[in-house]
Write a protein that holds these residues in place. Structure first.
Motif, PDB file in Angstrom:
ATOM      1  N   GLU A  21       1.574   2.066   6.281  1.00 39.41           N
ATOM      2  CA  GLU A  21       1.892   1.475   4.976  1.00 39.41           C
ATOM      3  C   GLU A  21       0.717   0.628   4.509  1.00 39.41           C
ATOM      4  O   GLU A  21       0.035   0.013   5.309  1.00 39.41           O
ATOM      5  N   THR A  58       1.059   1.561  -4.217  1.00 36.03           N
ATOM      6  CA  THR A  58       1.475   1.653  -2.815  1.00 36.03           C
ATOM      7  C   THR A  58       0.905   2.897  -2.154  1.00 36.03           C
ATOM      8  O   THR A  58       0.694   3.938  -2.790  1.00 36.03           O
ATOM      9  N   SER A  96       1.372   5.263   1.475  1.00 37.47           N
ATOM     10  CA  SER A  96       2.205   5.578   2.616  1.00 37.47           C
ATOM     11  C   SER A  96       1.697   6.882   3.228  1.00 37.47           C
ATOM     12  O   SER A  96       1.420   7.838   2.501  1.00 37.47           O
TER      13      SER A  96
END
Length: 128
Positions: free
Chosen positions: A33, A87, A89
């Motif tokens: 992450e 973000t 991931s």
């Protein structure tokens, strides 16, 4: 203003990208992450895409192999001096080799604009 625009087209004062990860050591098959930190440059710029490649390097042979790639297509406009986060991931494959003196890994990130020089970043990770 025109001078700043031309300077950003050759890479001076253009937006920059940095992949921020919570740590630099991961286990085989682990979920990673983090986020992309994009910092606006001296002028507004139109983003086109973000590419992030997981690269395996074989140090003795000098070879590089792309293990996986993630691409984010975007039409986001980054304003001058703006800070923007996206973000990140990624799941490491369970079939990947662990890091050693002969094998190392890194994420290579590339930010592409509609106009101007690409921004690049590299983050070394260790797999145990």
């Amino acid at each position: 203003m025109l001078l700043r625009k031309y300077m950003s087209l050759i890479g001076i004062g253009s937006a920059q990208i940095d992949l921020i990860l919570s740590k630099d050591t991961y286990k085989v098959g682990e979920h990673i992450e983090g986020y992309f930190l994009i910092k606006g440059g001296t002028i507004d710029q139109q983003l086109r895409r973000i590419d992030c490649e997981l690269i395996k390097r074989e140090e003795l042979m000098g070879n590089e192999e792309i293990i996986d790639i993630q691409t984010i297509l975007t039409s986001k406009r980054i304003e001058s001096e703006e800070i923007y986060k996206i973000t990140f991931s990624f799941k490491l494959p369970s079939s990947i080799f662990v890091s050693s003196e002969e094998i190392s890994y890194c994420f290579k990130t590339k930010l592409t604009f509609n106009e101007g020089v690409e921004s690049r970043d590299q983050d070394i990770i260790r797999i145990i």
